[in-house]
Design a protein around this motif. Structure first.
Motif, PDB file in Angstrom:
ATOM      1  N   GLY A 350       0.780  -1.230   0.000  1.00 29.88           N
ATOM      2  CA  GLY A 350       0.000   0.000   0.000  1.00 29.88           C
ATOM      3  C   GLY A 350       0.812   1.280   0.000  1.00 29.88           C
ATOM      4  N   GLU A 351       2.125   1.173   0.188  1.00 29.84           N
ATOM      5  CA  GLU A 351       2.980   2.358   0.226  1.00 29.84           C
ATOM      6  C   GLU A 351       3.629   2.566  -1.149  1.00 29.84           C
ATOM      7  OE1 GLU A 351       7.110   3.957   2.375  1.00 29.84           O
ATOM      8  OE2 GLU A 351       6.190   2.045   2.966  1.00 29.84           O
ATOM      9  N   THR A 352       3.584   3.789  -1.645  1.00 31.57           N
ATOM     10  CA  THR A 352       4.193   4.098  -2.934  1.00 31.57           C
ATOM     11  C   THR A 352       5.715   4.020  -2.830  1.00 31.57           C
ATOM     12  OG1 THR A 352       2.359   5.540  -3.584  1.00 31.57           O
ATOM     13  CG2 THR A 352       4.454   5.843  -4.741  1.00 31.57           C
ATOM     14  N   VAL A 353       6.311   3.172  -3.683  1.00 30.70           N
ATOM     15  CA  VAL A 353       7.765   2.991  -3.664  1.00 30.70           C
ATOM     16  C   VAL A 353       8.383   3.282  -5.031  1.00 30.70           C
ATOM     17  CG1 VAL A 353       7.675   1.301  -1.801  1.00 30.70           C
ATOM     18  CG2 VAL A 353       7.594   0.519  -4.187  1.00 30.70           C
ATOM     19  N   ASP A 386       2.943  -4.049  -6.336  1.00 32.06           N
ATOM     20  CA  ASP A 386       1.596  -3.811  -6.837  1.00 32.06           C
ATOM     21  C   ASP A 386       1.594  -2.567  -7.722  1.00 32.06           C
ATOM     22  OD1 ASP A 386       0.348  -5.968  -5.564  1.00 32.06           O
ATOM     23  OD2 ASP A 386       0.206  -4.843  -3.680  1.00 32.06           O
ATOM     24  N   LEU A 387       0.860  -2.653  -8.805  1.00 34.37           N
ATOM     25  CA  LEU A 387       0.680  -1.525  -9.711  1.00 34.37           C
ATOM     26  C   LEU A 387      -0.699  -0.930  -9.474  1.00 34.37           C
ATOM     27  CD1 LEU A 387       1.608   0.134 -12.237  1.00 34.37           C
ATOM     28  CD2 LEU A 387       0.467  -1.612 -13.627  1.00 34.37           C
ATOM     29  N   ASP A 388      -0.731   0.366  -9.199  1.00 28.82           N
ATOM     30  CA  ASP A 388      -1.997   1.060  -8.969  1.00 28.82           C
ATOM     31  C   ASP A 388      -2.545   1.528 -10.317  1.00 28.82           C
ATOM     32  OD1 ASP A 388      -4.109   2.651  -8.285  1.00 28.82           O
ATOM     33  OD2 ASP A 388      -3.028   3.871  -6.840  1.00 28.82           O
ATOM     34  N   THR A 393      -5.468  -2.544  -8.105  1.00 27.90           N
ATOM     35  CA  THR A 393      -4.083  -2.989  -8.045  1.00 27.90           C
ATOM     36  C   THR A 393      -3.905  -4.307  -8.789  1.00 27.90           C
ATOM     37  OG1 THR A 393      -4.427  -4.103  -5.921  1.00 27.90           O
ATOM     38  CG2 THR A 393      -3.616  -1.829  -5.861  1.00 27.90           C
ATOM     39  N   ALA A 394      -2.734  -4.428  -9.400  1.00 31.24           N
ATOM     40  CA  ALA A 394      -2.350  -5.663 -10.084  1.00 31.24           C
ATOM     41  C   ALA A 394      -0.901  -5.947  -9.752  1.00 31.24           C
ATOM     42  CB  ALA A 394      -2.538  -5.518 -11.595  1.00 31.24           C
ATOM     43  N   GLN A 395      -0.567  -7.216  -9.573  1.00 33.37           N
ATOM     44  CA  GLN A 395       0.790  -7.578  -9.183  1.00 33.37           C
ATOM     45  C   GLN A 395       1.723  -7.554 -10.393  1.00 33.37           C
ATOM     46  OE1 GLN A 395       2.349 -11.705  -7.838  1.00 33.37           O
ATOM     47  NE2 GLN A 395       1.858 -10.636  -5.920  1.00 33.37           N
ATOM     48  N   VAL A 396       2.909  -6.978 -10.193  1.00 31.90           N
ATOM     49  CA  VAL A 396       3.951  -6.986 -11.216  1.00 31.90           C
ATOM     50  C   VAL A 396       5.183  -7.658 -10.633  1.00 31.90           C
ATOM     51  CG1 VAL A 396       3.046  -4.866 -12.242  1.00 31.90           C
ATOM     52  CG2 VAL A 396       4.932  -4.724 -10.588  1.00 31.90           C
ATOM     53  N   THR A 397       6.027  -8.185 -11.528  1.00 29.77           N
ATOM     54  CA  THR A 397       7.254  -8.859 -11.115  1.00 29.77           C
ATOM     55  C   THR A 397       8.446  -8.127 -11.689  1.00 29.77           C
ATOM     56  OG1 THR A 397       6.124 -10.995 -11.091  1.00 29.77           O
ATOM     57  CG2 THR A 397       8.538 -11.030 -11.149  1.00 29.77           C
ATOM     58  N   VAL A 398       9.380  -7.759 -10.838  1.00 29.25           N
ATOM     59  CA  VAL A 398      10.602  -7.079 -11.285  1.00 29.25           C
ATOM     60  C   VAL A 398      11.405  -8.038 -12.161  1.00 29.25           C
ATOM     61  CG1 VAL A 398      12.742  -5.958 -10.553  1.00 29.25           C
ATOM     62  CG2 VAL A 398      10.632  -5.631  -9.224  1.00 29.25           C
ATOM     63  N   THR A 399      11.861  -7.542 -13.300  1.00 33.38           N
ATOM     64  CA  THR A 399      12.494  -8.379 -14.315  1.00 33.38           C
ATOM     65  C   THR A 399      13.775  -7.719 -14.801  1.00 33.38           C
ATOM     66  OG1 THR A 399      10.281  -9.031 -15.050  1.00 33.38           O
ATOM     67  CG2 THR A 399      12.106  -9.548 -16.523  1.00 33.38           C
ATOM     68  N   GLU A 400      14.781  -8.527 -15.081  1.00 29.55           N
ATOM     69  CA  GLU A 400      16.013  -7.984 -15.640  1.00 29.55           C
ATOM     70  C   GLU A 400      15.758  -7.409 -17.029  1.00 29.55           C
ATOM     71  OE1 GLU A 400      19.209 -10.762 -15.717  1.00 29.55           O
ATOM     72  OE2 GLU A 400      19.390 -10.888 -13.531  1.00 29.55           O
TER      73      GLU A 400
END
Length: 410
Positions: A350-353, A386-388, A393-400
């Motif tokens: 819930g916190e913007t990062v 999470d992407l707002d 919200t939708a889950q995203v995965t950090v990718t190289e």
């Protein structure tokens, strides 16, 4: 298939960014990222510059949009899907004449470029090209560029379309203050044309088209050649993640060579496809991943930065390289075909990062992809955020990065 429509998105955009969404079919929403546009630049205007190929684009049915002060084709009737596929599987052509062409010459030209660029001009051999950044005193990116060494005291530098006036002014300031006499700048952007011939099929095609063999030229080299008698400066460079050549031509030769390439089977492609392709390849766009408030270190571009010499912004860049930065650029993937858009927030519990800088559905990978800045502790590949999306919200995965790497040629 739904009609092709281009319109401004009714969402807040960071600083000077603009985004256009292209609806090419019910299942796809293409987000085209336009850089350095202003409110007056959202409509086609007689004040906008037009490339030598403008009439050709109109004849081909190109959908013209304003981009960086130019009227340019965002797509052709075949659509962005077909254009992206052509570049990834065969050959395509782009009119990139809106990009700047600046000749830097004189006995102090090398010294000047070593002062205003993050990459070394002194070590660049004749016949070679180099990618680097133009930074301000705070290390922020005024523009990214490719420059070519033409002779001991002469270079060709390619700034981005919307940034050309700022780059010209920045260069002239330093020439006047430190390198004059001994260094001059000539802007030939509006009297020449630039065509990008891209895709895995270019290697087989180029030697059948050009008057001299070009297929053995190495990446980031250049030479002079011709196509059916039309002289050209040609570099093995591009902005798609595929193999390719970029051709600098004069006057009517621009239309002549474009027509020859199209007749050989190369598919005309617009800015929409170019944006999707560069995003798949993890390449930055000024006004999105890089700008005057973002440094190359934050953008993950430190490999294009010298740390052994003094130049504009070097002290700050060296400090960041040694001590780290608070935020870093990441790539991320999102299931489905919803395009992450510039300005959307990235959240952790819930916190913007972080914030999205670019996003699109990737037809090559059949998933949605994006880039954005997050706090440094969230950059590890495999991390989830999470992407707002306007309250959902939708889950995203950090990718190289990059998302896509072209297959090795066998």
């Amino acid at each position: 298939m739904a009609p092709n429509i281009a319109h401004d998105l009714p969402i807040p955009l960071p600083r000077n960014q603009a985004t256009v969404m292209i609806l090419s079919a019910p299942a796809y929403a293409w987000v085209f990222h336009a850089q350095n546009t202003s409110k007056s630049d959202h409509i086609l205007s007689e004040d906008n510059l037009k490339t030598i190929l403008y009439d050709t684009h109109v004849t081909l049915g190109g959908r013209m949009v304003p981009f960086g002060g130019w009227d340019m084709p965002v797509q052709y009737p075949s659509g962005i899907l077909a254009e992206v596929a052509a570049i990834r599987t065969a050959t395509g052509i782009f009119d990139v004449s809106h990009m700047g062409r600046l000749y830097i010459s004189g006995p102090k030209a090398t010294e000047f470029l070593d002062w205003v660029l993050t990459g070394s001009a002194a070590s660049l051999r004749m016949g070679r090209a180099r990618y680097c950044l133009i930074c301000n005193e705070k290390g922020g990116v005024i523009d990214d560029t490719i420059f070519y060494r033409l002779a001991e005291d002469r270079f060709l530098l390619i700034p981005n379309a919307g940034n050309r006036p700022a780059v010209v002014a920045w260069f002239q300031k330093w020439i006047d203050e430190r390198f004059s006499p001994g260094c001059t700048m000539e802007d030939v952007t509006e009297t020449t044309g630039l065509i990008a011939f891209q895709g895995p099929g270019v290697v087989d095609a180029i030697d059948k088209i050009a008057d001299t063999p070009l297929s053995e030229m190495r990446p980031f080299f250049w030479t002079e050649s011709a196509i059916q008698g039309a002289p050209m400066f040609v570099g093995r460079t591009g902005y798609t993640g595929e193999d390719g050549f970029e051709m600098l031509l004069q006057g009517d030769d621009v239309v002549k060579v474009w027509t020859i390439l199209a007749d050989s089977g190369a598919v005309p492609c617009g800015l929409g496809a170019r944006d999707v392709l560069r995003l798949e390849a993890g390449l930055p766009l000024h006004g999105h991943e890089i700008d005057e408030e973002t440094t190359p270190i934050e953008a993950g571009l430190e490999r294009f930065v010298r740390f052994d010499k003094e130049y504009v912004g070097s002290e700050i860049l060296k400090d960041q390289q040694e001590n780290g930065v608070q935020r870093k650029l990441i790539g991320f993937t999102l299931s489905g075909r919803s395009a992450p858009r510039a300005g959307y927030n990235l959240l952790d519990q819930g916190e913007t990062v972080g914030t999205v800088t670019s996003g699109s559905y990737s037809p090559t990978l059949d998933t949605s992809i994006g880039m954005g800045y997050v706090l440094e502790r969230y950059v590890a590949p495999g991390a989830t955020l999470d992407l707002d999306i306007r309250g959902r919200t939708a889950q995203v995965t950090v990718t190289e990065l990059p998302f896509y790497k072209r297959p090795r040629r066998t």
